[in-house]
Design an enzyme around this catalytic site. Structure first.
Site, PDB file in Angstrom:
ATOM      1  CD  GLU A  62     -25.437  -8.034 -30.849  1.00 61.68           C
ATOM      2  OE1 GLU A  62     -26.527  -8.391 -30.343  1.00 61.68           O
ATOM      3  OE2 GLU A  62     -25.350  -7.562 -31.996  1.00 61.68           O
ATOM      4  CG  ASP A 100     -23.918  -5.574 -43.286  1.00 59.95           C
ATOM      5  OD1 ASP A 100     -23.233  -6.052 -42.352  1.00 59.95           O
ATOM      6  OD2 ASP A 100     -25.130  -5.359 -43.187  1.00 59.95           O
TER       7      ASP A 100
END
Ligand code: UDP
Ligand code: MN
Length: 344
Positions: free
Chosen positions: A290, A203
């Protein structure tokens, strides 16, 4: 042509026989025998003709198929030549790993992505469906995309799947899918492959300039990401004199060792292969995916600031609004949904 000549030849031969029958009649052979011979030969000629007509039709169809196949082979050859030219540039292959899941906007997201990626030389798309089985929609989509790709799937365990009304940050997303892609890379490539690996969610919005930057990555490249972490831009701070990352501007959980979004870095394939036990985890705290994957693979001093010393935004963490399908839901209740036999 040969068929026709033969047909005429055959007919002529049978006509001769008919004349013989008539001649026999004039010589006193009973009329019903002559008629019988006449009908027999007429039927033989007629059935022969039908056979040849249908053979001719089949031949024509075959010829058309050969022409069509020839054209698709030509197209394939051209695509391969294009790709081969591109692959000759010595630039690293860019493996983009995209987890994706079925929802009303899925095909639109994938279309937007694919049409960006088509412009990138040396691009290899690893699409991992969050699904028990690969879907027909994604399978066909990739097949027609014109991209070089690997289609994988791995389902998110039920306990980690977001509920309908859950906010996005509540559960980690894409964990099993990214791991599946890492496993595939580790099983199928070795360090002789010059490549960079990027986690490209379905997205986000990607500038082509980003992929150009990635070609320079030796260990790990980093850059700013727009519209993320509650900021207009979240970015590493880069010292222009040393070209080193000296810190980050993140406001949300700045204590993370690598306070960055997934879209803000790419890693050389060699590192992914060397650190073969580095995986994403469902155990990570919210927003720590992350930093935790990076902590397993690199140190902060290895970060290579790109995008003009982290002063340019080439990727945006855009999020597509879920589609409003109030009327559709009413139609579904009445058994009259708008997309019967139409893929959206
Ligand atoms: N995703 C997935 N399964 C899910 C939810 C998300 O495979 O149940 C994928 C999604 O298509 C995207 C990536 O995981 O490529 C990250 O998800 P999302 O964009 O919702 O996360 P965010 O933008 O909040 O980081
Ligand atoms: Mn997203």
């Amino acid at each position: 042509m040969t068929g026709r000549a033969f047909l005429i030849g055959g007919a002529t031969h049978k006509n001769t026989s008919m004349w013989a029958a008539l001649w026999a009649c004039s010589r006193g052979v009973p009329l019903f025998v002559v008629l019988w011979i006449f009908i027999f030969f007429t039927l033989v000629i007629y059935s022969d003709r039908l056979k040849w007509e249908s053979a001719e039709e089949k031949l024509e169809q075959l010829a058309n198929t050969v022409v069509e196949q020839g054209q698709s082979i030509d197209n394939l050859q051209m695509t391969l030549m294009d790709r081969a030219n591109i692959f000759n540039r010595n630039a690293p292959t860019i493996f983009a790993i995209t987890p994706t899941f079925a929802r009303p906007v899925q095909k639109a997201e994938l279309t937007r992505l694919a049409q960006t990626f088509l412009h990138i030389p040396n691009f290899y798309w690893i699409v991992v469906e969050d699904a028990i089985n690969k879907t027909e929609l994604v399978t066909n989509f990739l097949h027609e995309s014109g991209l070089i790709y690997k289609h994988l799937n791995d389902v998110t365990p039920r306990t980690f799947k977001l509920g309908k009304n859950d906010p996005n940050w509540k559960k980690p997303r894409g964990v099993a899918q990214r791991n599946k892609a890492l496993k595939w890379l580790r099983e199928n490539y070795n360090s002789s492959q010059n490549a960079v690996v990027y986690f490209a969610d379905d997205d986000n919005t990607y500038s082509l300039k980003l992929f150009k930057e990635m070609e320079r990555i030796k260990v790990i490249g980093v850059w700013p990401v727009g519209l993320v972490g509650g900021l207009m831009v979240e970015r590493p701070i880069c010292d222009a004199s040393t070209m080193k990352v000296t810190g980050f501007n993140a406001v949300w959980q700045p204590e993370r060792k690598f306070p960055m979004d997934m879209a803000g870095f790419a890693i050389n394939l060699r590192v992914i292969l060397e650190k073969k036990d580095a995986w994403f985890s469902y155990e990570s705290k919210n927003g720590y995916q992350e930093t935790e994957i990076l902590e397993q693979m690199v140190t902060r001093d290895q970060l290579e600031p790109l995008a003009d010393c982290c002063t340019k935004v080439y990727v945006w963490h855009t999020r597509t609004e879920p589609s409003h399908l109030k009327e559709e839901n009413l139609l579904i209740k009445k058994g009259r949904k708008s997309n019967v036999d139409i893929e959206v």
